[in-house]
Design an enzyme around this catalytic site. Sequence first.
Site, mmCIF file in Angstrom:
data_model
loop_
_atom_site.group_PDB
_atom_site.id
_atom_site.type_symbol
_atom_site.label_atom_id
_atom_site.label_comp_id
_atom_site.label_asym_id
_atom_site.label_seq_id
_atom_site.Cartn_x
_atom_site.Cartn_y
_atom_site.Cartn_z
ATOM 1 N N ARG A 36 -4.610 -10.678 -12.137
ATOM 2 C CA ARG A 36 -6.037 -10.792 -11.821
ATOM 3 C C ARG A 36 -6.609 -12.065 -12.624
ATOM 4 O O ARG A 36 -7.469 -12.872 -11.887
ATOM 5 C CB ARG A 36 -6.567 -9.765 -11.989
ATOM 6 N N LYS A 197 -2.820 10.151 1.143
ATOM 7 C CA LYS A 197 -3.616 11.225 2.168
ATOM 8 C C LYS A 197 -4.251 10.678 3.304
ATOM 9 O O LYS A 197 -4.640 9.333 3.467
ATOM 10 C CB LYS A 197 -4.602 11.703 1.164
ATOM 11 N N GLY A 349 -3.541 -0.846 -4.437
ATOM 12 C CA GLY A 349 -3.037 -0.724 -5.870
ATOM 13 C C GLY A 349 -1.370 -0.289 -5.878
ATOM 14 O O GLY A 349 -0.711 -1.150 -6.363
ATOM 15 N N GLY A 372 -9.345 -1.071 -3.177
ATOM 16 C CA GLY A 372 -10.412 -0.392 -2.515
ATOM 17 C C GLY A 372 -11.209 -1.411 -1.426
ATOM 18 O O GLY A 372 -11.554 -0.954 -0.454
HETATM 19 P P1 ADP Z 1 -2.258 2.468 -2.573
HETATM 20 O O1 ADP Z 1 -2.736 2.483 -3.995
HETATM 21 O O2 ADP Z 1 -1.275 1.196 -2.077
HETATM 22 O O3 ADP Z 1 -3.321 2.342 -1.595
HETATM 23 P P2 ADP Z 1 -2.167 5.276 -2.512
HETATM 24 O O4 ADP Z 1 -2.754 5.489 -3.569
HETATM 25 O O5 ADP Z 1 -3.012 5.686 -1.284
HETATM 26 O O6 ADP Z 1 -1.637 3.651 -2.189
HETATM 27 O O7 ADP Z 1 -1.002 6.132 -2.326
HETATM 28 C C1 ADP Z 1 0.164 6.062 -3.247
HETATM 29 C C2 ADP Z 1 0.288 7.548 -3.738
HETATM 30 O O8 ADP Z 1 0.833 8.312 -2.656
HETATM 31 C C3 ADP Z 1 1.356 7.575 -4.908
HETATM 32 O O9 ADP Z 1 0.927 8.244 -6.010
HETATM 33 C C4 ADP Z 1 2.388 8.241 -4.265
HETATM 34 O O10 ADP Z 1 3.132 9.116 -5.050
HETATM 35 C C5 ADP Z 1 1.930 9.195 -3.114
HETATM 36 N N1 ADP Z 1 2.722 9.752 -2.090
HETATM 37 C C6 ADP Z 1 3.530 9.002 -1.368
HETATM 38 N N2 ADP Z 1 4.205 9.709 -0.443
HETATM 39 C C7 ADP Z 1 4.083 10.843 -0.799
HETATM 40 C C8 ADP Z 1 4.648 12.096 -0.273
HETATM 41 N N3 ADP Z 1 5.288 12.143 0.309
HETATM 42 N N4 ADP Z 1 4.227 13.231 -1.338
HETATM 43 C C9 ADP Z 1 3.385 13.143 -2.304
HETATM 44 N N5 ADP Z 1 2.813 12.154 -2.635
HETATM 45 C C10 ADP Z 1 2.915 11.018 -1.948
HETATM 46 MG MG MG Z 2 -3.574 3.977 -5.122
#
Ligand code: ADP
Ligand code: MG
Length: 398
Positions: A36, A197, A349, A372
């Site tokens: 960053r 989620k 992230g 975000g």
């Molecule tokens: P990003 O930060 O890239 O937007 P998210 O924060 O939405 O991604 O999601 C990342 C999280 O999702 C990680 O902590 C990962 O462990 C969790 N995750 C991914 N697949 C699964 C799964 N099948 N069951 C539980 N958690 C999961």
């Molecule tokens: Mg995340």
Amino acid sequence: MSKRSMTKEDVSGRRVLCRVDFNVPISGDRIEDDTRIRAALPTIRWLIEHDARLILCSHLGRPKGQVREDLRLAPVAARLSELIAQPVTAMPEPTGPSVTLAVDDLVPGSILLLENLRFDPREEANDPGFARELAALADLYVNDAFGAAHRAHASTQGVALLLPSSIGFLMQREISTLTRLLNQPERPFGAIIGGAKVSDKIGVIEHLLPRIDQLLIGGGMANTFLLAQGKRLGGSLVETDKLEQARHILVEAERTGTTVQLPSDVVVASSIEVAQGTVTTVDDIDAEDAVFDIGPTTAARYAGILASLRTVFWNGPLGVSERAAFAQGTSTVAAAVAATTTFTVIGGGDSVAAVEKLGLAAKIDHISTGGGASLEFLEGRSLPGIAVIPDDTGASDA
Ligand code: ADP
Ligand code: MG
């Protein structure tokens, strides 16, 4: 309409307050990842080369309105100083008498870094008094902190109402890239959406659906879609209250002509702690097991689809990629994204961290510095830190 660029301003000899996103992972005095800081360098260099008296400001972590010794910005000032090979003076407070004195003595082409803005509770409250204190330090305001643009705080929104305001190069690049995804994506356009989620990603999926040809779903959120299709998910993470929304997305996708890809095989285990999971089809998930990754057949299918696209957006890991046992789906897809000559954008992230860990970041066209913020932008929402900056009228003060 594009936003007013700082390059339209005559900054020479003037005090410029520049909001950057120096919210870096830090432990003790050690900066674990300076991405960053590096991302802000083009703007910082341009301002000092044009003889601005530069006052940088940022937040770091979540001190919740209190001084926290472990969240001081001094180590960031030191790292920035190394990167641009000139002194950067770290202030002991975000605003106040010491800052006012230092700004008075600031000569053109030199740099101050205010202390962590969130040490002052008025920052996150978007307090007009705090915005006035920040504005009183400067003649011009430049926002280059895309990662904080979705927050209406004193340093991202309030202060912009009080000073002539414009955006820096990083902000410009983030806005133009994400706007291109929304308005003129080369087709076919596909989105890979994973992560924990459905509830976190529903907004972005709904806004992208009319624009994308392929929606590739993975991660924990795929479970809810599989459940909506009547599969048994054992002990997997599922959002039973989001089943209706998952069904709605599947119906909408038919209407918009978007093909939705769901896992056909998955990696399951009795617990996240195991050293290795088991591959099974989505029709054979044991009641005792939980799904932690997409399976190899699914990953290969997704990789094949990616090779046929002209534009790719990726947010969210396809499995629990922090653990080696469940990182394969994410690695396979990351390698496929890196290998295409397609225009590729990654935001979020955890997805960005996964790609960086694999050493593939240089092969991606745009890695958003705002997790975000990039999601909210792609949800079609107006980001307060961007909305407050005047549009570019084509006129120049310089
Ligand atoms: P990003 O930060 O890239 O937007 P998210 O924060 O939405 O991604 O999601 C990342 C999280 O999702 C990680 O902590 C990962 O462990 C969790 N995750 C991914 N697949 C699964 C799964 N099948 N069951 C539980 N958690 C999961
Ligand atoms: Mg995340």
